[in-house]
Motif scaffolding. Structure first.
Motif, PDB file in Angstrom:
ATOM      1  N   GLY A 182      -3.247  11.332   4.596  1.00 59.78           N
ATOM      2  CA  GLY A 182      -3.512  11.007   3.217  1.00 59.78           C
ATOM      3  C   GLY A 182      -2.046  10.807   1.329  1.00 59.78           C
ATOM      4  O   GLY A 182      -2.249  11.220   0.934  1.00 59.78           O
ATOM      5  N   ILE A 183      -1.205  10.435   2.588  1.00 61.89           N
ATOM      6  CA  ILE A 183      -0.042  10.361   1.140  1.00 61.89           C
ATOM      7  C   ILE A 183       0.031   9.276   0.480  1.00 61.89           C
ATOM      8  O   ILE A 183      -1.225   8.143   0.865  1.00 61.89           O
ATOM      9  N   ASP A 184       0.794   9.440  -1.349  1.00 60.73           N
ATOM     10  CA  ASP A 184       0.617   8.665  -2.242  1.00 60.73           C
ATOM     11  C   ASP A 184       1.328   9.060  -2.578  1.00 60.73           C
ATOM     12  O   ASP A 184       2.035  10.002  -2.356  1.00 60.73           O
ATOM     13  N   LYS A 185       1.583   8.088  -3.234  1.00 58.58           N
ATOM     14  CA  LYS A 185       3.371   7.555  -3.558  1.00 58.58           C
ATOM     15  C   LYS A 185       3.514   6.853  -4.796  1.00 58.58           C
ATOM     16  O   LYS A 185       3.433   5.627  -4.634  1.00 58.58           O
ATOM     17  N   SER A 186       3.805   7.190  -5.962  1.00 61.65           N
ATOM     18  CA  SER A 186       4.005   6.272  -7.219  1.00 61.65           C
ATOM     19  C   SER A 186       5.410   6.497  -8.215  1.00 61.65           C
ATOM     20  O   SER A 186       6.189   7.538  -7.518  1.00 61.65           O
ATOM     21  N   PHE A 187       6.103   5.182  -7.980  1.00 55.40           N
ATOM     22  CA  PHE A 187       6.991   5.333  -8.615  1.00 55.40           C
ATOM     23  C   PHE A 187       6.457   5.130 -10.006  1.00 55.40           C
ATOM     24  O   PHE A 187       6.518   4.202 -10.825  1.00 55.40           O
ATOM     25  N   GLY A 188       6.761   5.515 -11.128  1.00 58.19           N
ATOM     26  CA  GLY A 188       5.931   5.807 -12.441  1.00 58.19           C
ATOM     27  C   GLY A 188       4.803   4.797 -12.354  1.00 58.19           C
ATOM     28  O   GLY A 188       3.827   5.785 -11.803  1.00 58.19           O
ATOM     29  N   PRO A 189       4.239   3.612 -13.039  1.00 59.78           N
ATOM     30  CA  PRO A 189       2.649   3.903 -12.983  1.00 59.78           C
ATOM     31  C   PRO A 189       2.694   3.047 -11.821  1.00 59.78           C
ATOM     32  O   PRO A 189       1.000   2.438 -11.925  1.00 59.78           O
ATOM     33  N   VAL A 190       3.619   2.741 -11.466  1.00 60.21           N
ATOM     34  CA  VAL A 190       3.295   2.019  -9.084  1.00 60.21           C
ATOM     35  C   VAL A 190       2.944   2.908  -8.403  1.00 60.21           C
ATOM     36  O   VAL A 190       3.639   3.214  -8.395  1.00 60.21           O
TER      37      VAL A 190
ATOM     38  N   ALA B 231       6.367  -4.252   1.655  1.00 57.34           N
ATOM     39  CA  ALA B 231       4.713  -3.300   2.524  1.00 57.34           C
ATOM     40  C   ALA B 231       5.150  -1.268   1.504  1.00 57.34           C
ATOM     41  O   ALA B 231       4.038  -1.113   2.187  1.00 57.34           O
ATOM     42  N   GLY B 232       6.048  -1.104   2.076  1.00 52.91           N
ATOM     43  CA  GLY B 232       6.599   0.339   1.604  1.00 52.91           C
ATOM     44  C   GLY B 232       7.072   0.930   2.994  1.00 52.91           C
ATOM     45  O   GLY B 232       7.041   2.180   2.681  1.00 52.91           O
ATOM     46  N   LYS B 233       7.599   0.366   3.454  1.00 56.08           N
ATOM     47  CA  LYS B 233       7.913   1.251   4.636  1.00 56.08           C
ATOM     48  C   LYS B 233       9.384   2.089   4.526  1.00 56.08           C
ATOM     49  O   LYS B 233       9.610   3.456   4.776  1.00 56.08           O
ATOM     50  N   SER B 234       9.817   1.308   3.748  1.00 58.08           N
ATOM     51  CA  SER B 234      11.281   2.262   3.094  1.00 58.08           C
ATOM     52  C   SER B 234      11.263   3.257   2.542  1.00 58.08           C
ATOM     53  O   SER B 234      11.445   4.584   2.354  1.00 58.08           O
ATOM     54  N   THR B 235       9.964   3.046   1.374  1.00 60.35           N
ATOM     55  CA  THR B 235       9.525   4.454   0.669  1.00 60.35           C
ATOM     56  C   THR B 235       8.866   5.580   1.664  1.00 60.35           C
ATOM     57  O   THR B 235       8.952   7.023   1.595  1.00 60.35           O
ATOM     58  N   LEU B 236       7.601   5.451   2.429  1.00 57.90           N
ATOM     59  CA  LEU B 236       7.170   6.217   3.477  1.00 57.90           C
ATOM     60  C   LEU B 236       8.408   6.672   4.342  1.00 57.90           C
ATOM     61  O   LEU B 236       8.254   8.391   4.472  1.00 57.90           O
ATOM     62  N   VAL B 237       9.716   5.806   4.772  1.00 58.14           N
ATOM     63  CA  VAL B 237      10.929   7.201   5.556  1.00 58.14           C
ATOM     64  C   VAL B 237      11.207   8.410   4.829  1.00 58.14           C
ATOM     65  O   VAL B 237      11.967   9.074   4.973  1.00 58.14           O
TER      66      VAL B 237
ATOM     67  N   ILE C 285       6.585  13.641  -1.786  1.00 61.40           N
ATOM     68  CA  ILE C 285       4.859  12.736  -2.282  1.00 61.40           C
ATOM     69  C   ILE C 285       4.325  13.568  -3.002  1.00 61.40           C
ATOM     70  O   ILE C 285       4.432  14.782  -3.409  1.00 61.40           O
ATOM     71  N   ASP C 286       3.336  12.753  -3.712  1.00 60.55           N
ATOM     72  CA  ASP C 286       2.866  12.523  -4.842  1.00 60.55           C
ATOM     73  C   ASP C 286       1.059  13.344  -4.434  1.00 60.55           C
ATOM     74  O   ASP C 286       0.921  14.677  -5.023  1.00 60.55           O
ATOM     75  N   ALA C 287       1.267  13.107  -3.533  1.00 60.11           N
ATOM     76  CA  ALA C 287      -0.106  14.202  -2.677  1.00 60.11           C
ATOM     77  C   ALA C 287      -0.335  13.426  -1.422  1.00 60.11           C
ATOM     78  O   ALA C 287      -0.143  12.615  -1.227  1.00 60.11           O
ATOM     79  N   GLY C 288      -0.716  15.070  -0.355  1.00 58.08           N
ATOM     80  CA  GLY C 288      -1.066  14.159   0.938  1.00 58.08           C
ATOM     81  C   GLY C 288      -0.117  15.779   1.880  1.00 58.08           C
ATOM     82  O   GLY C 288      -0.356  16.621   1.251  1.00 58.08           O
TER      83      GLY C 288
END
Ligand SMILES: Nc1ncnc2c1ncn2[C@@H]1O[C@H](COP(=O)(O)OP(=O)(O)OP(=O)(O)O)[C@@H](O)[C@H]1O
Ligand SMILES: [Mg+2]
Length: 259
Positions: free
Chosen positions: A11-19, A43-49, A58-61
């Motif tokens: 359940g991982i969520d991650k935002s940068f500002g409003p995005v 797609a978000g691969k590097s962000t997940l890494v 992480i914001d949540a999860g």
């Protein structure tokens, strides 16, 4: 039989500002296996890494390591767990030699002075253990190495620190055919030595050559995580581009809402 993953994200969520870049991500990586993380540009691969490596909180999860919930707020937290991330370009310092790079920030000392001979022996033993033979001298500056050799040193550095999970963000992106084959062989050997390995790659041949599992991200959501032996190249390409393939991927209503 259910095996506990070395790394499990729920359940991982991650935002940068409003995005919001990552939505409700589930992801697992197992000891002794290579898990490919694939997805289109953005797609978000590097962000997940970077979330795994503690660079982005992480914001949540939930972040579980060896089945235990852990808090990873910094790269130091991740390193303490045994998580090493190998970035394509940021991994090494050009002006230092191989041994200096492998021990950067974690130098061995004997009293007040650096214990160069111990560090050199440990570096040599690690490279030997990985059957690396292409590096001529451990005292050569990293700036004089080829792309594949640099990648090899970065991977060896991760192994030297008794990592349990090694994440490689596009290790073969800049490499030629022969060097790619060498790095992939090394990636496979890491897993065969019992580490959990996560490999990011855009190259389907590389992915199928070394991976046990494939996790496909689509627009910041996990489209599917499957065994490599259960899917075809075409299905993985479809997961990457469309977010689903046949009965793989989230089931959606005609207007695209998840059910
Ligand atoms: N620090 C940041 N601040 C704002 N937005 C970011 C940041 N880092 C990444 N993003 C955005 O998050 C999205 C995912 O980027 P990310 O780098 O994770 O993609 P990727 O899957 O690694 O892509 P690529 O295959 O091109 O490397 C992109 O839209 C990107 O613009
Ligand atoms: Mg990336």
């Amino acid at each position: 039989m259910t095996e506990t993953p070395t790394l499990e994200l729920r359940g991982i969520d991650k935002s940068f500002g409003p995005v919001q870049v990552l939505h409700d991500i589930a992801f697992s990586a197992y000891a002794g296996e290579v898990t490919a993380l694939v997805g289109d540009n953005g797609a978000g691969k590097s962000t997940l890494v970077k979330c795994i490596g503690g660079i982005h909180p992480i914001d949540a999860g939930d972040y579980l390591f060896d089945g235990q919930p852990v808090q990873v707020h910094s790269p130091r937290d991740a390193a303490a767990l045994g998580v090493e991330i190998v970035y394509q370009d940021l991994a090494l310092c050009d002006n230092l030699d191989i041994v200096q790079n492998m021990f950067l920030g974690r130098e061995k000392r004997r009293g007040m002075v650096l214990d160069d001979s111990t560090m050199e022996e440990m570096a040599a033993a690690t490279l030997r253990g990985l059957s690396v033979r292409t590096v001529k001298s451990l005292r050569q500056k990293v700036s004089s190495l080829s792309g594949g050799q640099r990648q090899t040193v970065a991977i060896a550095k991760a192994v030297l620190w008794n990592s349990k999970l090694v994440v490689l963000d596009e290790p073969t992106a800049a490499l030629g055919v022969a060097q790619t084959a060498q790095v992939l062989e090394l990636v496979r050997r890491l897993a065969d030595n019992g580490l959990a390995v996560v490999l990011i790659s855009h190259n389907m041949n590389d992915v199928f050559a070394v991976s046990d599992r494939i996790a496909a991200l689509h627009l910041g959501r996990m489209a599917a995580q499957v065994k490599a032996s259960d899917v075809t190249h075409a299905q993985v390409v479809e997961l990457i581009t469309a977010g689903r393939s046949g009965n793989l991927g989230p089931r959606t209503t005609p207007n695209g809402a998840a059910v």
